[in-house]
Motif scaffolding. Sequence first.
Motif, mmCIF file in Angstrom:
data_model
loop_
_atom_site.group_PDB
_atom_site.id
_atom_site.type_symbol
_atom_site.label_atom_id
_atom_site.label_comp_id
_atom_site.label_asym_id
_atom_site.label_seq_id
_atom_site.Cartn_x
_atom_site.Cartn_y
_atom_site.Cartn_z
ATOM 1 N N SER A 113 7.077 41.278 52.422
ATOM 2 C CA SER A 113 6.960 40.168 51.482
ATOM 3 C C SER A 113 5.727 40.302 50.602
ATOM 4 C CB SER A 113 6.940 38.834 52.220
ATOM 5 O OG SER A 113 5.772 38.702 52.993
ATOM 6 N N VAL A 114 4.671 40.928 51.098
ATOM 7 C CA VAL A 114 3.475 41.139 50.284
ATOM 8 C C VAL A 114 3.808 42.017 49.079
ATOM 9 C CG1 VAL A 114 1.184 42.178 50.254
ATOM 10 C CG2 VAL A 114 1.909 40.832 52.227
ATOM 11 N N TYR A 115 4.466 43.127 49.322
ATOM 12 C CA TYR A 115 4.822 44.037 48.238
ATOM 13 C C TYR A 115 5.866 43.411 47.307
ATOM 14 C CZ TYR A 115 2.265 47.645 50.683
ATOM 15 O OH TYR A 115 1.280 48.374 51.286
ATOM 16 N N THR A 116 6.794 42.666 47.872
ATOM 17 C CA THR A 116 7.826 42.034 47.067
ATOM 18 C C THR A 116 7.230 41.002 46.117
ATOM 19 O OG1 THR A 116 9.412 42.370 48.854
ATOM 20 C CG2 THR A 116 10.000 40.777 47.180
ATOM 21 N N VAL A 117 6.275 40.219 46.602
ATOM 22 C CA VAL A 117 5.635 39.209 45.753
ATOM 23 C C VAL A 117 4.864 39.880 44.613
ATOM 24 C CG1 VAL A 117 3.814 37.462 45.725
ATOM 25 C CG2 VAL A 117 5.540 37.425 47.508
ATOM 26 N N VAL A 118 4.167 40.961 44.912
ATOM 27 C CA VAL A 118 3.427 41.678 43.869
ATOM 28 C C VAL A 118 4.391 42.241 42.825
ATOM 29 C CG1 VAL A 118 1.957 43.667 43.375
ATOM 30 C CG2 VAL A 118 1.452 42.191 45.321
ATOM 31 N N TYR A 146 10.575 46.411 53.610
ATOM 32 C CA TYR A 146 9.626 47.252 54.338
ATOM 33 C C TYR A 146 9.641 48.716 53.936
ATOM 34 C CZ TYR A 146 13.608 48.466 57.297
ATOM 35 O OH TYR A 146 14.817 48.888 57.748
ATOM 36 N N LEU A 147 10.570 49.124 53.092
ATOM 37 C CA LEU A 147 10.605 50.524 52.703
ATOM 38 C C LEU A 147 10.567 50.698 51.189
ATOM 39 C CD1 LEU A 147 10.845 53.430 53.763
ATOM 40 C CD2 LEU A 147 13.288 53.207 53.561
ATOM 41 N N MET A 148 11.487 50.074 50.495
ATOM 42 C CA MET A 148 11.602 50.312 49.059
ATOM 43 C C MET A 148 10.520 49.601 48.244
ATOM 44 S SD MET A 148 13.890 52.493 49.008
ATOM 45 C CE MET A 148 13.967 52.713 47.260
ATOM 46 N N ALA A 149 10.140 48.393 48.624
ATOM 47 C CA ALA A 149 9.114 47.676 47.858
ATOM 48 C C ALA A 149 7.755 48.379 47.918
ATOM 49 C CB ALA A 149 9.012 46.228 48.330
ATOM 50 N N ILE A 193 19.687 41.020 65.180
ATOM 51 C CA ILE A 193 18.318 41.311 64.756
ATOM 52 C C ILE A 193 18.223 42.737 64.219
ATOM 53 C CG2 ILE A 193 15.922 41.472 65.493
ATOM 54 C CD1 ILE A 193 16.989 38.630 65.374
ATOM 55 N N ILE A 194 18.866 43.670 64.885
ATOM 56 C CA ILE A 194 18.854 45.062 64.414
ATOM 57 C C ILE A 194 19.510 45.158 63.044
ATOM 58 C CG2 ILE A 194 19.732 47.379 64.878
ATOM 59 C CD1 ILE A 194 19.452 46.693 67.879
ATOM 60 N N ALA A 195 20.613 44.451 62.852
ATOM 61 C CA ALA A 195 21.286 44.462 61.552
ATOM 62 C C ALA A 195 20.404 43.833 60.475
ATOM 63 C CB ALA A 195 22.620 43.724 61.650
ATOM 64 N N ALA A 196 19.665 42.792 60.818
ATOM 65 C CA ALA A 196 18.766 42.166 59.848
ATOM 66 C C ALA A 196 17.636 43.107 59.460
ATOM 67 C CB ALA A 196 18.202 40.874 60.413
ATOM 68 N N ILE A 197 17.127 43.861 60.412
ATOM 69 C CA ILE A 197 16.074 44.836 60.113
ATOM 70 C C ILE A 197 16.605 45.934 59.199
ATOM 71 C CG2 ILE A 197 14.613 46.635 61.136
ATOM 72 C CD1 ILE A 197 14.266 44.763 63.556
ATOM 73 N N VAL A 198 17.792 46.411 59.482
ATOM 74 C CA VAL A 198 18.388 47.465 58.654
ATOM 75 C C VAL A 198 18.690 46.934 57.252
ATOM 76 C CG1 VAL A 198 20.425 48.932 58.390
ATOM 77 C CG2 VAL A 198 19.304 48.740 60.606
ATOM 78 N N ALA A 199 19.186 45.711 57.152
ATOM 79 C CA ALA A 199 19.559 45.154 55.855
ATOM 80 C C ALA A 199 18.344 44.819 54.991
ATOM 81 C CB ALA A 199 20.405 43.901 56.036
ATOM 82 N N ASN A 200 17.189 44.634 55.602
ATOM 83 C CA ASN A 200 15.980 44.283 54.854
ATOM 84 C C ASN A 200 15.207 45.536 54.436
ATOM 85 O OD1 ASN A 200 14.089 42.638 53.682
ATOM 86 N ND2 ASN A 200 12.937 42.352 55.554
ATOM 87 N N VAL A 201 15.902 46.576 54.122
ATOM 88 C CA VAL A 201 15.271 47.847 53.764
ATOM 89 C C VAL A 201 14.424 47.717 52.496
ATOM 90 C CG1 VAL A 201 17.176 48.783 52.404
ATOM 91 C CG2 VAL A 201 15.681 50.329 53.631
ATOM 92 N N ASN A 202 14.767 46.789 51.623
ATOM 93 C CA ASN A 202 13.966 46.602 50.418
ATOM 94 C C ASN A 202 12.558 46.155 50.758
ATOM 95 O OD1 ASN A 202 13.365 46.260 47.602
ATOM 96 N ND2 ASN A 202 13.495 44.077 47.981
ATOM 97 N N GLN A 256 14.914 45.384 42.920
ATOM 98 C CA GLN A 256 14.981 44.378 43.971
ATOM 99 C C GLN A 256 16.259 43.555 43.857
ATOM 100 O OE1 GLN A 256 11.453 42.080 44.763
ATOM 101 N NE2 GLN A 256 10.239 43.595 43.674
ATOM 102 N N PHE A 257 16.692 43.309 42.642
ATOM 103 C CA PHE A 257 17.924 42.567 42.426
ATOM 104 C C PHE A 257 19.116 43.305 43.022
ATOM 105 C CE2 PHE A 257 21.631 41.822 39.646
ATOM 106 C CZ PHE A 257 21.842 40.483 39.930
ATOM 107 N N TYR A 258 19.184 44.609 42.808
ATOM 108 C CA TYR A 258 20.305 45.388 43.343
ATOM 109 C C TYR A 258 20.263 45.445 44.869
ATOM 110 C CZ TYR A 258 21.113 46.750 38.534
ATOM 111 O OH TYR A 258 21.370 46.733 37.188
ATOM 112 N N PHE A 259 19.073 45.588 45.434
ATOM 113 C CA PHE A 259 18.974 45.579 46.893
ATOM 114 C C PHE A 259 19.327 44.210 47.465
ATOM 115 C CE2 PHE A 259 16.375 49.434 46.368
ATOM 116 C CZ PHE A 259 17.001 50.222 47.315
ATOM 117 N N ALA A 260 18.963 43.159 46.752
ATOM 118 C CA ALA A 260 19.303 41.804 47.208
ATOM 119 C C ALA A 260 20.811 41.563 47.155
ATOM 120 C CB ALA A 260 18.574 40.769 46.367
#
Length: 82
Positions: free
Chosen positions: A10-15, A66-69, A55-64, A25-29
């Motif tokens: 969320s830190v990187y996403t906000v920046v 923790y990885l892409m941002a 929870i594992i699926a949520a971690i995988v789906a939130n790739v934007n 970010q729009f495409y990943f969302a």
Amino acid sequence: IFCSLLTLGSVYTVVLNGIGEIKEQFYFALAAPFVFLFVNYLLMSYSDVGTEGVIIAAIVANVNGYLMAPVRYYKWRCEIAN
């Protein structure tokens, strides 16, 4: 693990939102819910993970977050440095 990754991302996403880099970010969302449902279905149907699969699926789906941002942020930083 999930909360730590969510906070880090969320830190990187906000920046990135603040500087206007929102196209990727729009495409990943748009893709994240489908990735979540697909991974969740696979984990619930074909493995013996149980409710932890959500929870594992949520971690995988939130790739934007923790990885892409962070990658996009450091790429932007290098662009403005040059």
